[in-house]
Design a protein around this motif. Structure first.
Motif, short mmCIF file in Angstrom:
data_model
loop_
_atom_site.label_atom_id
_atom_site.label_comp_id
_atom_site.label_asym_id
_atom_site.label_seq_id
_atom_site.Cartn_x
_atom_site.Cartn_y
_atom_site.Cartn_z
N ILE A 93 -1.94 -0.52 -8.18
CA ILE A 93 -1.89 -0.04 -6.81
C ILE A 93 -1.49 1.43 -6.73
O ILE A 93 -1.85 2.14 -5.79
N HIS A 94 -0.74 1.91 -7.72
CA HIS A 94 -0.29 3.31 -7.72
C HIS A 94 -1.37 4.27 -8.18
O HIS A 94 -1.25 5.48 -7.97
N SER A 95 -2.42 3.77 -8.81
CA SER A 95 -3.49 4.61 -9.34
C SER A 95 -4.79 3.80 -9.32
O SER A 95 -5.21 3.26 -10.34
N LEU A 96 -5.42 3.74 -8.17
CA LEU A 96 -6.61 2.90 -7.99
C LEU A 96 -7.81 3.51 -8.70
O LEU A 96 -8.08 4.71 -8.56
N GLU A 97 -8.55 2.69 -9.43
CA GLU A 97 -9.68 3.17 -10.22
C GLU A 97 -10.97 3.15 -9.42
O GLU A 97 -11.97 2.56 -9.83
N PHE A 98 -10.94 3.79 -8.26
CA PHE A 98 -12.11 3.87 -7.40
C PHE A 98 -12.25 5.30 -6.89
O PHE A 98 -11.25 5.99 -6.68
N PRO A 99 -13.48 5.74 -6.64
CA PRO A 99 -13.68 7.09 -6.10
C PRO A 99 -13.12 7.22 -4.68
O PRO A 99 -12.89 6.23 -3.99
N ASP A 100 -12.93 8.44 -4.26
CA ASP A 100 -12.53 8.71 -2.87
C ASP A 100 -13.56 8.11 -1.92
O ASP A 100 -14.76 8.04 -2.22
N ASN A 101 -13.08 7.69 -0.74
CA ASN A 101 -13.96 7.28 0.37
C ASN A 101 -14.93 6.16 -0.01
O ASN A 101 -16.11 6.20 0.31
N THR A 102 -14.40 5.13 -0.68
CA THR A 102 -15.24 4.03 -1.16
C THR A 102 -15.31 2.85 -0.20
O THR A 102 -16.36 2.23 -0.04
N PHE A 103 -14.19 2.50 0.45
CA PHE A 103 -14.09 1.23 1.18
C PHE A 103 -13.97 1.45 2.69
O PHE A 103 -13.39 2.43 3.15
N ASP A 104 -14.49 0.48 3.43
CA ASP A 104 -14.32 0.48 4.89
C ASP A 104 -12.92 0.02 5.29
O ASP A 104 -12.35 0.49 6.28
N VAL A 105 -12.38 -0.94 4.53
CA VAL A 105 -11.04 -1.48 4.77
C VAL A 105 -10.33 -1.64 3.44
O VAL A 105 -10.91 -2.11 2.46
N VAL A 106 -9.04 -1.25 3.41
CA VAL A 106 -8.17 -1.55 2.28
C VAL A 106 -7.01 -2.39 2.83
O VAL A 106 -6.32 -1.96 3.76
N HIS A 107 -6.83 -3.57 2.27
CA HIS A 107 -5.86 -4.54 2.78
C HIS A 107 -4.80 -4.83 1.73
O HIS A 107 -5.11 -4.98 0.55
N VAL A 108 -3.55 -4.92 2.18
CA VAL A 108 -2.45 -5.28 1.28
C VAL A 108 -1.47 -6.17 2.04
O VAL A 108 -1.16 -5.91 3.21
N HIS A 109 -1.02 -7.23 1.40
CA HIS A 109 -0.15 -8.21 2.07
C HIS A 109 1.03 -8.58 1.17
O HIS A 109 0.84 -9.09 0.06
N GLN A 110 2.24 -8.30 1.64
CA GLN A 110 3.47 -8.65 0.92
C GLN A 110 3.49 -8.10 -0.50
O GLN A 110 3.90 -8.81 -1.44
N VAL A 111 3.07 -6.88 -0.66
CA VAL A 111 3.02 -6.26 -1.98
C VAL A 111 3.90 -5.01 -2.03
O VAL A 111 4.58 -4.76 -3.03
N LEU A 112 3.91 -4.22 -0.96
CA LEU A 112 4.64 -2.95 -0.98
C LEU A 112 6.12 -3.13 -1.27
O LEU A 112 6.76 -2.25 -1.86
N GLN A 113 6.68 -4.27 -0.89
CA GLN A 113 8.10 -4.52 -1.15
C GLN A 113 8.40 -4.75 -2.62
O GLN A 113 9.55 -4.66 -3.04
N HIS A 114 7.35 -5.03 -3.40
CA HIS A 114 7.55 -5.39 -4.81
C HIS A 114 7.16 -4.27 -5.78
O HIS A 114 7.06 -4.54 -6.99
N ILE A 115 6.91 -3.06 -5.29
CA ILE A 115 6.46 -2.01 -6.19
C ILE A 115 7.42 -0.82 -6.16
O ILE A 115 8.21 -0.66 -5.22
N ALA A 116 7.30 0.03 -7.17
CA ALA A 116 8.26 1.11 -7.34
C ALA A 116 8.05 2.25 -6.36
O ALA A 116 9.01 2.91 -5.97
N ASP A 117 6.81 2.51 -5.96
CA ASP A 117 6.53 3.68 -5.12
C ASP A 117 5.53 3.31 -4.03
O ASP A 117 4.34 3.59 -4.14
N PRO A 118 5.99 2.70 -2.94
CA PRO A 118 5.07 2.27 -1.88
C PRO A 118 4.36 3.43 -1.18
O PRO A 118 3.24 3.26 -0.71
#
Length: 265
Positions: A93-118
């Motif tokens: 999540i800290h370094s996504l392997e996708f080009p800029d401007n790829t997705f219409d929606v990016v969704h995340v659920h109950q994950v930011l609380q579990h990572i080092a750098d939200p």
């Protein structure tokens, strides 16, 4: 850079598999269109992912998790529902392997609380979403239960202490919008809302209390708690007994308040 305090054992997956787009991403659903390209970050066993994919029959969902453990189960779940417009893969999540401007929606659920750098995670999600697209995030904000329960109180205290000691941010739902601003979203691009889960019926208590009790006795959570010196086995036994009492109490009630954000790029 993940600081997750548990694993993907049976008790953990049982709580995650209960999650659906309806009970966990209702705030996002009115914005989904049939041909959208969606990234689901921290997909776990894929129950929300499969729901999202069914809502974009002319589109596609890419789902990532930081480890491969739950992904075979996620693929099987999607296949069992006849959902084929989805891919599951390992990703950071800290370094996504996708080009800029790829997705219409990016969704995340109950994950930011579990990572080092939200903030960095939200910065990356903003990078890969298209102009005009949406970054959607939902995190727990507060817990409440009835009646008073010594074991559940011990669980809350232990979970909070473990999460913070490992670099996480337990229950950040009330301020995830501030992270989004730091990640580059303008304040007027961020829609804030709240929703909740409630477990009070016999069936709901059996599911929630049973799965949480399993976490205290046979999961990565219990291994970390004892192995890293956060708790004794006696404390875990008290926690398991607390969930058993809640499960068996006809007046038992457990609620979770969630904070939600929809961020427009």
């Amino acid at each position: 850079m993940a600081v997750y305090t548990t694993d993907h054992s049976e008790g953990v997956l049982k709580t995650h598999l209960w999650r659906t787009a309806e009970n966990s991403a209702a705030y996002l659903l009115p914005h989904i269109r049939p041909a959208m390209n969606i990234l689901d970050v921290g997909c776990g066993p894929g129950s929300i992912t499969a729901d999202l994919a069914q809502r974009v029959p002319q589109g596609y969902v890419t789902a990532i998790d930081y480890v491969s453990d739950p992904l075979d189960g996620a693929r099987s779940l999607a296949a069992s529902r006849g959902v084929h417009n989805v891919t599951f893969q390992v990703g950071d999540i800290h370094s996504l392997e996708f080009p800029d401007n790829t997705f219409d929606v990016v969704h995340v659920h109950q994950v930011l609380q579990h990572i080092a750098d939200p903030v960095q995670a939200l910065r990356e999600m903003r990078r890969v979403v298209k102009p005009g697209g949406i970054v959607a995030a939902r995190e727990s904000a507060a817990l409440s239960w009835f009646p008073d329960n010594e074991g559940i109180s011990a669980w809350e205290e232990l979970s909070d202490r473990m999460g913070r000691a490992r670099g996480g941010n337990p229950h950040p739902g009330r301020y995830i919008h501030s992270w989004a601003e730091k990640a580059g979203f303008a304040r007027d691009q961020i829609t804030r809302s709240a929703d909740s889960w409630c477990f009070s019926s016999d069936e709901q208590r059996a599911y929630w209390g049973g799965s949480m009790g399993q976490r205290a006795t046979s999961s990565g959570y219990s291994q970390v708690a004892v192995g890293e010196g956060f708790a004794t086995q006696e404390t875990l036994d008290l926690i398991a007994q607390g969930w058993k009492q809640y499960r068996e109490d006809g007046q038992g009630w457990f609620g979770i308040l969630h904070g939600e954000i929809l961020c427009r790029k």
